[in-house]
Motif scaffolding. Sequence first.
Motif, short mmCIF file in Angstrom:
data_model
loop_
_atom_site.label_atom_id
_atom_site.label_comp_id
_atom_site.label_asym_id
_atom_site.label_seq_id
_atom_site.Cartn_x
_atom_site.Cartn_y
_atom_site.Cartn_z
N LEU A 32 -12.71 5.87 -9.04
CA LEU A 32 -12.50 6.70 -9.43
C LEU A 32 -12.21 8.37 -8.55
O LEU A 32 -11.75 9.15 -8.04
N PHE A 33 -13.21 7.85 -7.93
CA PHE A 33 -13.96 9.40 -6.42
C PHE A 33 -12.29 8.86 -5.22
O PHE A 33 -13.29 9.68 -4.75
N GLY A 34 -12.14 7.81 -5.25
CA GLY A 34 -11.94 7.83 -4.26
C GLY A 34 -10.15 8.14 -3.51
O GLY A 34 -9.61 9.25 -4.20
N SER A 35 -9.86 7.49 -2.87
CA SER A 35 -8.39 8.30 -2.39
C SER A 35 -7.47 8.12 -3.32
O SER A 35 -6.28 9.25 -3.04
N ASP A 36 -7.20 7.21 -4.22
CA ASP A 36 -6.30 7.44 -5.41
C ASP A 36 -6.44 7.80 -6.78
O ASP A 36 -6.41 8.35 -7.66
N VAL B 63 -11.10 0.49 -1.46
CA VAL B 63 -9.58 -0.18 -2.20
C VAL B 63 -9.45 1.15 -2.23
O VAL B 63 -9.21 1.71 -2.59
N ASN B 64 -8.23 1.02 -2.37
CA ASN B 64 -6.89 1.76 -2.89
C ASN B 64 -6.42 1.23 -3.82
O ASN B 64 -5.28 0.32 -3.46
N PRO B 65 -6.23 1.85 -5.12
CA PRO B 65 -6.17 1.08 -6.45
C PRO B 65 -4.39 1.17 -6.42
O PRO B 65 -3.79 -0.09 -6.64
N HIS B 66 -3.55 2.01 -5.88
CA HIS B 66 -2.38 1.70 -5.80
C HIS B 66 -2.03 0.70 -5.17
O HIS B 66 -1.22 0.13 -5.61
N ASN C 1 -7.33 -6.75 -1.27
CA ASN C 1 -6.75 -6.66 -2.26
C ASN C 1 -7.46 -7.40 -2.98
O ASN C 1 -7.66 -7.19 -4.73
N ILE C 2 -6.84 -9.00 -3.29
CA ILE C 2 -6.50 -9.81 -3.93
C ILE C 2 -8.15 -10.40 -4.05
O ILE C 2 -8.21 -10.37 -5.61
N VAL C 3 -8.82 -9.79 -3.10
CA VAL C 3 -10.37 -10.35 -3.79
C VAL C 3 -11.05 -9.13 -4.40
O VAL C 3 -11.90 -9.19 -5.87
N PHE C 4 -10.42 -7.93 -4.45
CA PHE C 4 -11.51 -6.68 -5.26
C PHE C 4 -10.93 -7.34 -6.73
O PHE C 4 -11.63 -6.86 -7.52
N PHE C 5 -9.07 -7.28 -6.87
CA PHE C 5 -8.91 -7.13 -8.13
C PHE C 5 -9.51 -8.62 -9.01
O PHE C 5 -10.04 -8.69 -9.58
#
Length: 486
Positions: free
Chosen positions: A43-47, A298-301, A374-378
């Motif tokens: 929530l606080f990150g880049s996105d 992470v960059n959620p987008h 990104n796959i691992v994070f998801f």
Amino acid sequence: MTFTAENILLVGSVLIFSSILISKTGYRFGIPTLLLFLLVGMLFGSDGLGLQFNSASDAQFIGMMALSIILFTGGMDTRFQDIRPVLRQGILLSTAGVLITTVLTGLFIYYITAWYTGSPTLPMLTSLLLAATMSSTDSASVFSLLRSQKMNLKENLRPMLELESGSNDPMAYMLTIALIQVISSGSELHVGLIAKDLLVQFFVGGVVGYAFGRFAVWLINRINLSNSSLYPILLLSLVFATFTITDLLKGNGYLAVYITGILVGNSRLAFRKEINTFMDGLTWLFQIIMFLTLGLLVNPHEMLDIVVIGLLIGLFMIIVARPVSVFACLLPFRNLSGRARLFVSWVGLRGAVPIIFATYPVLAHVEGSHLLFNIVFFITLLSLIVQGMTIAKVARLLHLDLPQEKEGNEFGVELPDEIDTRLQDLTLTPDMLAGGNRLADMNIPKGTLVMLIKRGNEFLIPNGQMELHPGDKLLVMLENKKPAET
């Protein structure tokens, strides 16, 4: 907004403060606390609110420190008598189980990426690398969920799960590092060489962890410091020394600190209360910092492009890979019921450890490493939501849950380990006072001492002529671990 020397304390305090407040609300709805910390970071990150943090090396360093403390504290809370009956099961799950999960998931990733046109095809070695980073259950998540919910389980499952999650990171770490080396050098995969490296890692980690555990107990009990608050700090320095020296000797530091924690936790230790309080608080702090850091990284987008492939791989691990590895490893143990095996299969939680391991390919500049991350994070998010939020429900559904055991006593009093006694609180009933309502009238066994009486919010010093009332709570000290009788 980026982190600078001027704002890091303010930004860090706001992040931690927000995480704790949100976790208090989320706990009521059964949402894993660590998942909320991860979401706050996002929530606080880049996105989100725009905080810029993109250093995989810093995240890896923070994760290394945090895991050292988490594994050590988890080891301290592990009782020898609890893990002894499940030692073989735990070791098999943390070694062969990780290997089976890696192979099955790696093969699935290789074929599913070749079949699914929405994702780039991953070579076999890269597929195995992605699987290896996710092959271990996460110690922080398992310890946190089982202990924050005070979950007690039948068939000795809790110590088995904690032993597995505390000891399976070395296997996943070694597989990850070995596969990165093979991919980076362009050489062939030599199973014998990897097996040799694994044995060295386990042997050195075990020996150094045992040596430092014994040394830590001896030092804490023998050294005379001017302030009792220095003892936990001294122990913390030994934890980091254990990890670093083991790593320099080409052993596995994560295994070493876990073994050190088990030895310290199961030995007579001076100033145990101060040490436990300090380490518990520090563990929570580093868990929060670690999950916030990974959420910021992470960059959620970017995860929108891998939702489908991530779902397919994540569901395969939950429904196929984890159950197959668990049932295969537990096949020789006939005393475990099918319900217990199903529950162990379900508690294959992914958390911070896979994300931290996924930073290693990024720093090694492995081709496609950002896709892997990104796959691992998801899949970690998927695991924490699907499995983390349902562990208690699945335990009840399989009739494996037990009533919560009360820890400590209501008086908040603890005794040093050197005294061979234990404390127990006892609530008086009318039947107990049928023979007289004075302490002298009660049939108190020899070797039992009534230390305090709690009446409402009032604490009373006992004597033989004191009149007792139903509902009074007695703090009794018992020698030789004999149960209290009245």
